[in-house]
Design a protein around this motif. Structure first.
Motif, PDB file in Angstrom:
ATOM      1  N   UNK A  43     -53.298  -6.954 -54.222  1.00  0.00           N
ATOM      2  CA  UNK A  43     -52.548  -7.149 -52.976  1.00  0.00           C
ATOM      3  C   UNK A  43     -53.366  -7.792 -51.862  1.00  0.00           C
ATOM      4  N   UNK A  44     -54.688  -7.763 -51.965  1.00  0.00           N
ATOM      5  CA  UNK A  44     -55.565  -8.281 -50.921  1.00  0.00           C
ATOM      6  C   UNK A  44     -56.412  -9.417 -51.475  1.00  0.00           C
ATOM      7  N   UNK A  45     -56.459 -10.532 -50.746  1.00  0.00           N
ATOM      8  CA  UNK A  45     -57.293 -11.652 -51.157  1.00  0.00           C
ATOM      9  C   UNK A  45     -58.751 -11.360 -50.818  1.00  0.00           C
ATOM     10  N   UNK A  46     -59.647 -11.992 -51.543  1.00  0.00           N
ATOM     11  CA  UNK A  46     -61.074 -11.830 -51.291  1.00  0.00           C
ATOM     12  C   UNK A  46     -61.470 -12.608 -50.032  1.00  0.00           C
ATOM     13  N   UNK A  47     -62.194 -11.949 -49.148  1.00  0.00           N
ATOM     14  CA  UNK A  47     -62.628 -12.617 -47.914  1.00  0.00           C
ATOM     15  C   UNK A  47     -63.500 -13.818 -48.236  1.00  0.00           C
ATOM     16  N   UNK A  48     -64.434 -13.631 -49.147  1.00  0.00           N
ATOM     17  CA  UNK A  48     -65.287 -14.726 -49.628  1.00  0.00           C
ATOM     18  C   UNK A  48     -65.231 -14.710 -51.146  1.00  0.00           C
ATOM     19  N   UNK A  49     -65.427 -15.865 -51.736  1.00  0.00           N
ATOM     20  CA  UNK A  49     -65.321 -15.964 -53.181  1.00  0.00           C
ATOM     21  C   UNK A  49     -66.190 -17.120 -53.644  1.00  0.00           C
ATOM     22  N   UNK A  50     -66.732 -17.020 -54.858  1.00  0.00           N
ATOM     23  CA  UNK A  50     -67.529 -18.118 -55.418  1.00  0.00           C
ATOM     24  C   UNK A  50     -66.704 -19.406 -55.490  1.00  0.00           C
ATOM     25  N   UNK A  51     -65.423 -19.260 -55.786  1.00  0.00           N
ATOM     26  CA  UNK A  51     -64.497 -20.389 -55.776  1.00  0.00           C
ATOM     27  C   UNK A  51     -63.853 -20.404 -54.390  1.00  0.00           C
ATOM     28  N   UNK A  52     -64.281 -21.317 -53.535  1.00  0.00           N
ATOM     29  CA  UNK A  52     -63.832 -21.312 -52.136  1.00  0.00           C
ATOM     30  C   UNK A  52     -62.316 -21.445 -51.990  1.00  0.00           C
ATOM     31  N   UNK A  53     -61.652 -21.990 -53.001  1.00  0.00           N
ATOM     32  CA  UNK A  53     -60.198 -22.103 -52.908  1.00  0.00           C
ATOM     33  C   UNK A  53     -59.524 -20.734 -52.997  1.00  0.00           C
ATOM     34  N   UNK A  54     -60.248 -19.720 -53.481  1.00  0.00           N
ATOM     35  CA  UNK A  54     -59.713 -18.364 -53.577  1.00  0.00           C
ATOM     36  C   UNK A  54     -60.132 -17.482 -52.400  1.00  0.00           C
ATOM     37  N   UNK A  55     -60.962 -18.011 -51.514  1.00  0.00           N
ATOM     38  CA  UNK A  55     -61.486 -17.239 -50.387  1.00  0.00           C
ATOM     39  C   UNK A  55     -60.587 -17.362 -49.164  1.00  0.00           C
ATOM     40  N   UNK A  56     -60.497 -16.287 -48.409  1.00  0.00           N
ATOM     41  CA  UNK A  56     -59.762 -16.315 -47.145  1.00  0.00           C
ATOM     42  C   UNK A  56     -60.586 -17.039 -46.089  1.00  0.00           C
ATOM     43  N   UNK A  57     -61.887 -16.776 -46.065  1.00  0.00           N
ATOM     44  CA  UNK A  57     -62.783 -17.394 -45.080  1.00  0.00           C
ATOM     45  C   UNK A  57     -63.612 -18.475 -45.762  1.00  0.00           C
ATOM     46  N   UNK A  58     -63.597 -19.655 -45.171  1.00  0.00           N
ATOM     47  CA  UNK A  58     -64.326 -20.795 -45.739  1.00  0.00           C
ATOM     48  C   UNK A  58     -65.209 -21.415 -44.675  1.00  0.00           C
ATOM     49  N   UNK A  59     -66.232 -22.111 -45.132  1.00  0.00           N
ATOM     50  CA  UNK A  59     -67.100 -22.865 -44.218  1.00  0.00           C
ATOM     51  C   UNK A  59     -67.689 -21.999 -43.121  1.00  0.00           C
TER      52      UNK A  59
END
Length: 161
Positions: A43-59
């Motif tokens: 139910x919750x997306x990952x704030x950061x992720x190795x695959x940036x397309x799956x991360x909520x926060x980028x850059x």
């Protein structure tokens, strides 16, 4: 008719209270419940992720998240100290926070080594953490619900060591 209307209002109020409840639990206590890590991760997306397309926060937003997360953990340390909670020695813990888009904590799961922390101390930590998440939030927001995890070493302030 009045009884049905009253019952409907009562039911709606109870649903709001149930929805608003925040949960603090060890991973072991949460296993097999509606707030197990597996169910919450769905139910919750990952704030950061190795695959940036799956991360909520980028850059650059990741740096803001890290700073806000560190600040939240420091506030937690102050909350524990203000409530005279002491670990007695550096204590490792694994944290997993589940945040609403506004940065408030919906769920907090943790793992403390039972050889390092007895059940009474864990229960007191859990109680104080539940207090903490009622009033504290992450200072960043996101468009969706998100989770953040990390290992941490909790330590008593220098005066309590």
């Amino acid at each position: 008719m009045k009884k049905q209307f009253f019952f409907f209002l009562l039911l709606m109020g109870l649903l709001q209270v149930a929805k608003a409840q925040k949960v603090v639990s060890s991973f072991q206590q949460a296993e097999g419940t509606a707030h197990s890590m597996q169910k919450l991760d769905a139910r919750y997306k990952s704030a950061v992720h190795a695959d940036s397309s799956l991360a909520v926060f980028r850059g650059n937003d990741q740096a803001r998240l890290v700073q806000a997360y560190q600040q939240l953990l420091q506030e937690l340390g102050r909350h524990l100290a203000q409530n005279n909670f002491t670990w007695g020695k550096p204590t490792r813990c694994f944290n997993r926070f589940y945040f609403s888009p506004d940065g408030s904590v919906d769920y907090y799961l943790f793992h403390l080594n039972p050889q390092e922390v007895d059940a009474q101390k864990q229960a007191e930590f859990q109680r104080l953490m539940h207090q903490f998440i009622q009033t504290h939030r992450l200072s960043v927001q996101a468009p969706v619900r998100f989770s953040q995890c990390s290992p941490v070493v909790y330590q008593d302030p220098p005066a309590n060591r």
